[in-house]
Design an enzyme around this catalytic site. Sequence first.
Site, PDB file in Angstrom:
ATOM      1  N   ASP A   1       0.832  -1.205   0.000  1.00 43.04           N
ATOM      2  CA  ASP A   1       0.000   0.000   0.000  1.00 43.04           C
ATOM      3  C   ASP A   1       0.868   1.257   0.000  1.00 43.04           C
ATOM      4  O   ASP A   1       1.974   1.259   0.538  1.00 43.04           O
ATOM      5  CB  ASP A   1      -0.922  -0.020   1.235  1.00 43.04           C
ATOM      6  CG  ASP A   1      -2.114   0.923   1.065  1.00 43.04           C
ATOM      7  OD1 ASP A   1      -2.401   1.334  -0.079  1.00 43.04           O
ATOM      8  OD2 ASP A   1      -2.751   1.249   2.081  1.00 43.04           O
TER       9      ASP A   1
ATOM     10  N   HIS B   1       2.331   3.501  -9.162  1.00 43.60           N
ATOM     11  CA  HIS B   1       2.117   2.078  -9.433  1.00 43.60           C
ATOM     12  C   HIS B   1       3.296   1.489 -10.210  1.00 43.60           C
ATOM     13  O   HIS B   1       3.700   0.356  -9.980  1.00 43.60           O
ATOM     14  CB  HIS B   1       0.805   1.867 -10.192  1.00 43.60           C
ATOM     15  CG  HIS B   1      -0.411   2.222  -9.385  1.00 43.60           C
ATOM     16  ND1 HIS B   1      -0.605   1.787  -8.100  1.00 43.60           N
ATOM     17  CD2 HIS B   1      -1.504   2.987  -9.673  1.00 43.60           C
ATOM     18  CE1 HIS B   1      -1.750   2.253  -7.629  1.00 43.60           C
ATOM     19  NE2 HIS B   1      -2.318   2.998  -8.567  1.00 43.60           N
TER      20      HIS B   1
ATOM     21  N   LEU C   1      10.770 -20.618  -4.957  1.00 40.28           N
ATOM     22  CA  LEU C   1       9.830 -19.760  -4.225  1.00 40.28           C
ATOM     23  C   LEU C   1       8.483 -19.891  -4.913  1.00 40.28           C
ATOM     24  O   LEU C   1       8.422 -19.988  -6.139  1.00 40.28           O
ATOM     25  CB  LEU C   1      10.297 -18.293  -4.299  1.00 40.28           C
ATOM     26  CG  LEU C   1       9.318 -17.218  -3.784  1.00 40.28           C
ATOM     27  CD1 LEU C   1       9.282 -17.216  -2.255  1.00 40.28           C
ATOM     28  CD2 LEU C   1       9.711 -15.824  -4.283  1.00 40.28           C
TER      29      LEU C   1
END
Length: 242
Positions: free
Chosen positions: A25, A42, A136
Amino acid sequence: MPTDDANGSIKSGDNMPRHIAIIMDGNGRWAQKRLMPRAFGHQAGVKTVRKIVEYCANNNVEVLTLFAFSSENWRRPEEEVSLLMSLFMLTLQREIDKLDRNNIRLRFIGDRHAFSEKLQKKMAEGELQTRNNTALTLVIAANYGGRWDMTQAFQKLAAKVSSGELKAEEITEQLINQQLSISDLPEPDLFIRTGGEQRVSNFMLWQLAYTEMYFTQTLWPDFDESSIEDAIKSFKNRQRRF
Ligand code: IPE
Ligand code: IPE
Ligand code: MG
């Protein structure tokens, strides 16, 4: 397995969180501070994603879940939603091969039917191409909501009850858990939210039951290797307390 070195480096060693889940955020505010459009924030956020994925892959984290787009984010101005969709598509196009080369498995959780056909296809391709990778597991939560996840789980169970396959009293926590999006992966050990808000915003409601929560003021585009190390350090200290 690497061990803690004498300097107390947290880079490795025991008690690494197996699963880290992050609410990314603060992109908009980061851009605002620079008098730039939110889109700029962004884009900067995508760079942070790259950094943090790489960090986790190199430091024995098994699962990294990133909240990229919530069920509620459709309520943002159309222009921002469409920018986020293009950025999502562009990033997948650019990064899937790289993830694959780095032995990273990509998964998506959320209701993907709301996305364009093209995007859904790309998501499926990415999952298929990387499905056997083991370094991962990168889980991207897109059009995801914890309540959505639980609702779809309950619907599946209710269907079994109405078909007679299952009795209502046979529903257990374990059975509910099995219907949830990533029931095959360990639950998050460490939750991180950047950007200063201290709320869960409908993220992984069921799975966060025992997760250590870490909140930081740092805006997502400013979050880097040393920021995640701080979070992991804090996690390890809490672990040692008992
Ligand atoms: C998080 O940053 C990114 C997404 C929700 C896609 P925000 O866009 O929420 O940034 P702020 O909270 O407005 O600063
Ligand atoms: C949470 O951030 C969702 C994502 C990071 C994708 P928001 O900025 O959308 O959440 P609220 O509105 O502050 O709860
Ligand atoms: Mg926000």
